[in-house]
Design a protein around this motif. Sequence first.
Motif, short mmCIF file in Angstrom:
data_model
loop_
_atom_site.label_atom_id
_atom_site.label_comp_id
_atom_site.label_asym_id
_atom_site.label_seq_id
_atom_site.Cartn_x
_atom_site.Cartn_y
_atom_site.Cartn_z
N SER A 85 -12.80 24.58 43.39
CA SER A 85 -12.47 23.25 42.87
C SER A 85 -11.92 22.39 44.00
N LEU A 86 -12.20 21.09 43.93
CA LEU A 86 -11.66 20.12 44.86
C LEU A 86 -10.71 19.22 44.09
N LYS A 87 -9.49 19.10 44.57
CA LYS A 87 -8.53 18.20 43.93
C LYS A 87 -8.32 17.02 44.87
N LEU A 88 -8.74 15.83 44.43
CA LEU A 88 -8.66 14.62 45.24
C LEU A 88 -7.52 13.75 44.76
N SER A 101 -10.39 15.86 39.78
CA SER A 101 -10.80 17.18 40.23
C SER A 101 -12.31 17.29 40.13
N ILE A 102 -12.90 17.99 41.09
CA ILE A 102 -14.33 18.30 41.03
C ILE A 102 -14.44 19.82 41.01
N HIS A 103 -14.88 20.35 39.89
CA HIS A 103 -15.04 21.79 39.72
C HIS A 103 -16.48 22.18 40.10
N LEU A 104 -16.60 23.29 40.80
CA LEU A 104 -17.91 23.75 41.27
C LEU A 104 -18.18 25.13 40.69
N PRO A 105 -18.71 25.18 39.46
CA PRO A 105 -19.00 26.48 38.85
C PRO A 105 -20.28 27.12 39.39
N LYS A 108 -23.90 22.97 40.35
CA LYS A 108 -23.60 21.60 39.96
C LYS A 108 -22.12 21.35 40.18
N GLY A 109 -21.71 20.11 40.03
CA GLY A 109 -20.31 19.75 40.09
C GLY A 109 -19.89 19.10 38.80
N ILE A 110 -18.66 19.31 38.40
CA ILE A 110 -18.11 18.68 37.21
C ILE A 110 -16.87 17.90 37.65
N CYS A 111 -17.00 16.58 37.66
CA CYS A 111 -15.89 15.72 38.04
C CYS A 111 -15.04 15.42 36.81
N HIS A 112 -13.78 15.78 36.89
CA HIS A 112 -12.87 15.66 35.75
C HIS A 112 -11.79 14.64 36.07
N SER A 113 -11.71 13.61 35.25
CA SER A 113 -10.67 12.60 35.40
C SER A 113 -10.04 12.32 34.04
N VAL A 114 -8.87 11.71 34.07
CA VAL A 114 -8.12 11.45 32.84
C VAL A 114 -7.79 9.96 32.79
N HIS A 121 -10.27 12.50 28.34
CA HIS A 121 -10.73 13.23 29.51
C HIS A 121 -12.20 12.91 29.73
N VAL A 122 -12.54 12.58 30.97
CA VAL A 122 -13.91 12.17 31.32
C VAL A 122 -14.52 13.23 32.23
N PHE A 123 -15.74 13.66 31.90
CA PHE A 123 -16.45 14.66 32.69
C PHE A 123 -17.77 14.07 33.15
N ASP A 124 -17.95 13.97 34.46
CA ASP A 124 -19.22 13.53 35.04
C ASP A 124 -19.91 14.73 35.65
#
Length: 265
Positions: A85-88, A101-105, A108-114, A121-124
């Motif tokens: 995961s990347l925490k920006l 946060s950008i999670h890398l499972p 793909k990447g899952i960008c998580h913001s609040v 919670h928003v997931f891109d």
Amino acid sequence: MNRVTLSIDELIYGFYSEGLFEQAIGLRQTFFEELNDDQFELVLQTSCRSLLSKDLLVYDEHDHRFQLTEESSSLIKSLNYSPLSLKLSRFEADGGQDSISIHLPGGKGICHSVIHEGQVHVFDILSQGEILLKLKEYFSLKDSGNDSNKILELKQAEFEEMLTLAEQQPSSLEAYLRTLSNHSEASLFANAVSYNKGKMNSMLVLGFDDKREPDIEDVLFVICDPVSSWVIKKNEQTYEVLSGGRNVLSDLVESRIVGLNSFSV
């Protein structure tokens, strides 16, 4: 890129549905502490209908139970665990701070913001290319054509002195850094630090150990002025200053993604 938004009650329902009770209970205590069990059950029933309307939940007629779709299940699980995961984090114009946060499972990447004070919670969902574009956009990275060069290396005390000068005596910063490095770009870096008054955006690279506990693998600080961007990489004993900030972050993330894909194969 596609986007999924979950209200806090929908997110709690998702955690319960996936058996992640600790996360669900923690959010319930934070946002719905005043509700008794019967009242909270009504919240979950409403969340169930809302998720159904978004096609994020399905009803299994054979087992007579609701379950998350594969897409929404993967989003919920990524919050609990991703190999990387990347925490920006960045400073905003109003003096506040923002983080995503950008999670890398894997794959793909899952960008998580609040947003809305934690209520939504928003997931891109991002491709590899979109992850790199997100870094550029989030940090306003410049100098796409510049090579990455090591400008100087700072000890802890020198790093702290640099930040103090940037905030209190910016006119002295360039001369101070010149005593530590004769690199031709040291003056440009000093200008960038002064321009931001010593404030630095950051990126943490988080992996997980065998017990699935988070482990900080890299700490990077990002500094941008109107024409350039720089990355400071924290090592065990020193801080390494690198020019070509956009390329530094892109190369790092690309190498980590390749490593994840190789691992998954």
